[in-house]
Enzyme design. Structure first.
Site, PDB file in Angstrom:
ATOM      1  N   SER A   1      -3.043  -7.768   7.317  1.00 44.17           N
ATOM      2  CA  SER A   1      -3.043  -8.323   5.959  1.00 44.17           C
ATOM      3  C   SER A   1      -3.606  -9.738   5.882  1.00 44.17           C
ATOM      4  O   SER A   1      -4.294 -10.085   4.912  1.00 44.17           O
ATOM      5  CB  SER A   1      -1.622  -8.324   5.381  1.00 44.17           C
ATOM      6  OG  SER A   1      -1.138  -7.009   5.305  1.00 44.17           O
TER       7      SER A   1
ATOM      8  N   SER B   1       5.335   5.143   8.852  1.00 41.18           N
ATOM      9  CA  SER B   1       4.722   4.920   7.530  1.00 41.18           C
ATOM     10  C   SER B   1       5.714   5.326   6.458  1.00 41.18           C
ATOM     11  O   SER B   1       6.290   6.413   6.520  1.00 41.18           O
ATOM     12  CB  SER B   1       3.458   5.753   7.367  1.00 41.18           C
ATOM     13  OG  SER B   1       3.090   5.766   5.998  1.00 41.18           O
TER      14      SER B   1
ATOM     15  N   LYS C   1       5.290   3.340  17.270  1.00 41.76           N
ATOM     16  CA  LYS C   1       5.334   2.311  16.218  1.00 41.76           C
ATOM     17  C   LYS C   1       6.499   2.566  15.275  1.00 41.76           C
ATOM     18  O   LYS C   1       6.605   3.645  14.690  1.00 41.76           O
ATOM     19  CB  LYS C   1       4.014   2.307  15.436  1.00 41.76           C
ATOM     20  CG  LYS C   1       3.958   1.177  14.410  1.00 41.76           C
ATOM     21  CD  LYS C   1       2.564   0.983  13.892  1.00 41.76           C
ATOM     22  CE  LYS C   1       2.514  -0.103  12.834  1.00 41.76           C
ATOM     23  NZ  LYS C   1       1.166  -0.281  12.303  1.00 41.76           N
TER      24      LYS C   1
ATOM     25  N   ASN D   1       5.881  -1.613  11.408  1.00 37.43           N
ATOM     26  CA  ASN D   1       5.082  -1.159  10.271  1.00 37.43           C
ATOM     27  C   ASN D   1       5.468  -1.969   9.020  1.00 37.43           C
ATOM     28  O   ASN D   1       6.192  -2.957   9.117  1.00 37.43           O
ATOM     29  CB  ASN D   1       5.322   0.343  10.057  1.00 37.43           C
ATOM     30  CG  ASN D   1       4.058   1.064   9.596  1.00 37.43           C
ATOM     31  OD1 ASN D   1       3.405   0.609   8.655  1.00 37.43           O
ATOM     32  ND2 ASN D   1       3.715   2.147  10.254  1.00 37.43           N
TER      33      ASN D   1
ATOM     34  N   ASN E   1       4.876   6.085   3.505  1.00 41.84           N
ATOM     35  CA  ASN E   1       4.132   6.760   2.436  1.00 41.84           C
ATOM     36  C   ASN E   1       3.928   8.253   2.647  1.00 41.84           C
ATOM     37  O   ASN E   1       3.244   8.904   1.864  1.00 41.84           O
ATOM     38  CB  ASN E   1       2.779   6.057   2.249  1.00 41.84           C
ATOM     39  CG  ASN E   1       2.966   4.600   1.879  1.00 41.84           C
ATOM     40  OD1 ASN E   1       3.772   4.288   1.003  1.00 41.84           O
ATOM     41  ND2 ASN E   1       2.256   3.704   2.554  1.00 41.84           N
ATOM     42  N   THR E   2       4.485   8.791   3.725  1.00 37.02           N
ATOM     43  CA  THR E   2       4.516  10.243   3.916  1.00 37.02           C
ATOM     44  C   THR E   2       5.985  10.634   3.874  1.00 37.02           C
ATOM     45  O   THR E   2       6.745  10.288   4.793  1.00 37.02           O
ATOM     46  CB  THR E   2       3.870  10.641   5.267  1.00 37.02           C
ATOM     47  OG1 THR E   2       2.487  10.252   5.245  1.00 37.02           O
ATOM     48  CG2 THR E   2       3.962  12.132   5.515  1.00 37.02           C
TER      49      THR E   2
ATOM     50  N   ASN F   1       0.846  -1.205   0.000  1.00 40.49           N
ATOM     51  CA  ASN F   1       0.000   0.000   0.000  1.00 40.49           C
ATOM     52  C   ASN F   1       0.872   1.242   0.000  1.00 40.49           C
ATOM     53  O   ASN F   1       1.959   1.263   0.569  1.00 40.49           O
ATOM     54  CB  ASN F   1      -0.983  -0.028   1.187  1.00 40.49           C
ATOM     55  CG  ASN F   1      -0.441   0.675   2.420  1.00 40.49           C
ATOM     56  OD1 ASN F   1      -0.506   1.904   2.533  1.00 40.49           O
ATOM     57  ND2 ASN F   1       0.130  -0.107   3.337  1.00 40.49           N
TER      58      ASN F   1
ATOM     59  N   ASN G   1       2.776   7.177  15.458  1.00 41.99           N
ATOM     60  CA  ASN G   1       3.208   6.437  14.266  1.00 41.99           C
ATOM     61  C   ASN G   1       4.156   7.287  13.435  1.00 41.99           C
ATOM     62  O   ASN G   1       3.729   8.227  12.761  1.00 41.99           O
ATOM     63  CB  ASN G   1       1.979   6.044  13.437  1.00 41.99           C
ATOM     64  CG  ASN G   1       2.374   5.356  12.144  1.00 41.99           C
ATOM     65  OD1 ASN G   1       3.484   4.846  12.011  1.00 41.99           O
ATOM     66  ND2 ASN G   1       1.467   5.340  11.184  1.00 41.99           N
TER      67      ASN G   1
ATOM     68  N   PHE H   1      -1.754   8.035   4.468  1.00 43.06           N
ATOM     69  CA  PHE H   1      -2.579   8.591   5.555  1.00 43.06           C
ATOM     70  C   PHE H   1      -3.863   9.252   5.030  1.00 43.06           C
ATOM     71  O   PHE H   1      -4.200  10.381   5.409  1.00 43.06           O
ATOM     72  CB  PHE H   1      -1.795   9.628   6.377  1.00 43.06           C
ATOM     73  CG  PHE H   1      -0.738   9.059   7.296  1.00 43.06           C
ATOM     74  CD1 PHE H   1      -0.652   7.707   7.567  1.00 43.06           C
ATOM     75  CD2 PHE H   1       0.180   9.917   7.918  1.00 43.06           C
ATOM     76  CE1 PHE H   1       0.323   7.199   8.434  1.00 43.06           C
ATOM     77  CE2 PHE H   1       1.157   9.418   8.780  1.00 43.06           C
ATOM     78  CZ  PHE H   1       1.227   8.064   9.034  1.00 43.06           C
TER      79      PHE H   1
HETATM   80  C1  LIG Z   1      -3.769  -1.171   3.550  1.00 39.44           C
HETATM   81  C2  LIG Z   1      -2.929  -0.905   4.767  1.00 39.44           C
HETATM   82  C3  LIG Z   1      -3.032   0.317   5.421  1.00 39.44           C
HETATM   83  C4  LIG Z   1      -2.262   0.562   6.570  1.00 39.44           C
HETATM   84  N1  LIG Z   1      -2.393   1.763   7.201  1.00 39.44           N
HETATM   85  C5  LIG Z   1      -1.710   1.973   8.369  1.00 39.44           C
HETATM   86  C6  LIG Z   1      -1.880   3.177   9.092  1.00 39.44           C
HETATM   87  O1  LIG Z   1      -2.682   4.051   8.740  1.00 39.44           O
HETATM   88  N2  LIG Z   1      -1.136   3.352  10.233  1.00 39.44           N
HETATM   89  C7  LIG Z   1      -0.270   2.399  10.691  1.00 39.44           C
HETATM   90  O2  LIG Z   1       0.355   2.595  11.739  1.00 39.44           O
HETATM   91  N3  LIG Z   1      -0.102   1.234  10.015  1.00 39.44           N
HETATM   92  C8  LIG Z   1      -0.801   1.009   8.879  1.00 39.44           C
HETATM   93  N4  LIG Z   1      -0.632  -0.171   8.208  1.00 39.44           N
HETATM   94  C9  LIG Z   1       0.358  -1.153   8.714  1.00 39.44           C
HETATM   95  C10 LIG Z   1      -0.260  -2.218   9.598  1.00 39.44           C
HETATM   96  O3  LIG Z   1      -0.836  -1.663  10.752  1.00 39.44           O
HETATM   97  C11 LIG Z   1       0.807  -3.274  10.008  1.00 39.44           C
HETATM   98  O4  LIG Z   1       1.800  -2.629  10.780  1.00 39.44           O
HETATM   99  C12 LIG Z   1       1.467  -3.923   8.800  1.00 39.44           C
HETATM  100  O5  LIG Z   1       0.540  -4.116   7.749  1.00 39.44           O
HETATM  101  C13 LIG Z   1       2.083  -5.271   9.158  1.00 39.44           C
HETATM  102  O6  LIG Z   1       1.105  -6.176   9.657  1.00 39.44           O
HETATM  103  P1  LIG Z   1       0.360  -7.265   8.723  1.00 39.44           P
HETATM  104  O7  LIG Z   1       1.421  -7.996   7.970  1.00 39.44           O
HETATM  105  O8  LIG Z   1      -0.407  -8.136   9.680  1.00 39.44           O
HETATM  106  O9  LIG Z   1      -0.546  -6.497   7.828  1.00 39.44           O
HETATM  107  C14 LIG Z   1      -1.384  -0.434   7.056  1.00 39.44           C
HETATM  108  C15 LIG Z   1      -1.306  -1.671   6.398  1.00 39.44           C
HETATM  109  C16 LIG Z   1      -2.061  -1.905   5.280  1.00 39.44           C
HETATM  110  C17 LIG Z   1      -1.959  -3.255   4.595  1.00 39.44           C
END
Ligand SMILES: Cc1cc2nc3c(=O)[nH]c(=O)nc-3n(C[C@H](O)[C@H](O)[C@H](O)COP(=O)(O)O)c2cc1C
Length: 354
Positions: A317, A181, A216, A245, A183-184, A116, A178, A120
């Protein structure tokens, strides 16, 4: 597992071909809309083996929903139906923002992964506050974490976090800062020692209602970064570190969408996130509680993370591939694994492999 979770799993199995033929973000929006129609959960999956306490908060079980699934706090009260022992909403920024252009979420089905680059996207903290206040009046079955971030165009990112803390802490059981990320642009630079000190001091100072603060972090860190983060976390008396993350690295992947830019999550992140958790455990000597996230898709995965030092785990995920009842199955699986390995409570196994 509740009847509802079993039913949802069955519906998911039937609908999966259609859902997975739909754009990932559109499928997610439909899921949230469907969940909003459910009544709030009235009970949580729990038992004396599963119940645990962290930072003074009681958790019915240690399996949480990772942020990103419910960015705008639309369905936190519904998620315990599916076995989650806590829910983290967000990331929420002070002002609403659109995020990056679509498409920006990619399902890598062959790799059981997601990439992704949402950036945000969220409706802002004020709208979320109204929703959470209403939810709190109706039901509050499991702890609620609120994950805060900075707006992309902000000229003072630290001030955005301070503002988020002041606004959201009264409604949260804990706040997650957090800074990981991918993506910022530039956000992850806040993990650097000096910036992190200034950030955490500002966040703590702005809390009119004192609440536990979790940080995080990214999985893409060098050993020296880890030592620095642990030193600042101890100095600032942080309540927990969330590891981790998404990753900007690309372990071997087979799906055609593997080259998309953004953060990778799901199965290919599992070993990296497990290693980073162990690294943080070693660097902190167990002095700071850890929360393990990244690629957890089974009770065995969750158990390995707990044995390596995680007091709690989170996932997102794997829901896409394993179905909505996954958290409940993992919680029940953890009970069995604790018994198998001779522990009275899951919490007794935290860090035993460290
Ligand atoms: C579509 C998507 C959006 C996410 N958005 C955020 C977010 O807004 N803030 C955040 O701290 N982590 C975000 N994450 C990260 C997840 O919270 C997690 O740290 C990461 O996906 C690893 O865990 P997983 O493998 O179980 O997904 C996002 C992950 C995905 C897949």
């Amino acid at each position: 597992m509740t009847m509802l979770a079993t039913l949802a799993d069955t519906l998911f199995a039937l609908a999966r071909p259609v859902v997975h033929a739909t754009d990932a973000e559109a499928a997610h929006s439909l899921t949230i809309t469907a969940l909003e129609r459910l009544p709030p959960a009235r009970c949580a999956v729990t038992s004396p083996i599963l119940a645990t306490t962290l930072a003074g908060i009681d958790f019915p079980n240690p399996v949480g929903l990772a942020p990103g699934f419910d960015k705008d706090a639309r369905v936190p009260a519904q998620m315990p139906h599916f076995g989650f022992g806590f829910v983290e909403v967000g990331t929420l920024t002070p002002l609403p923002q659109d995020g990056n252009p679509r498409p920006r979420v990619f399902r890598l089905t062959k790799d059981r992964a997601v990439i992704n680059r949402l950036g945000f996207n969220n409706g802002g903290q004020d709208a979320a506050i109204r929703r959470i206040e209403r939810m709190r009046r109706l039901a509050s079955i499991v702890p609620l974490g609120i994950n805060i971030g900075a707006n992309k165009d902000s000229t003072d990112r630290i001030a955005d976090y301070a503002r988020g803390m002041a606004a959201m802490a009264p409604l949260a059981d804990y706040i997650t800062v957090n800074i990981s990320s991918p993506n910022t642009p530039g956000l992850r630079a806040l993990q650097d020692k000096g910036a992190l000190e200034a950030l955490l001091a500002a966040v703590r100072a702005s809390a009119t209602t004192p609440k536990p603060i979790f940080l995080k972090v990214a999985p893409d860190l060098e050993p020296a970064d880890i030592d620095d983060i642990v030193a600042v976390a101890m100095d600032q008396r942080l309540d927990a570190l969330i590891v981790s993350n998404t990753t900007v690295t690309r372990p071997p992947l087979t799906d055609a969408q593997a080259e998309e830019a953004g953060g990778l999550s799901g199965a290919p992140l599992r070993d990296l996130a497990q290693q980073r958790l162990a690294d943080f455990r070693k660097a902190s000597g167990g002095a700071i509680p850890l929360i393990g996230v990244g690629g957890i898709a089974s009770a065995d995965d969750a158990w390995a993370r707990i044995r390596a030092g995680a007091s709690l785990v989170q996932l997102y995920s794997a829901l896409v591939f394993e179905g909505p009842g996954l958290a409940g199955r993992i919680a029940r699986g953890l009970e069995a694994l604790a018994r198998r390995d001779g522990f009275v409570r899951v919490a007794d196994a935290v860090g035993v492999d460290g």
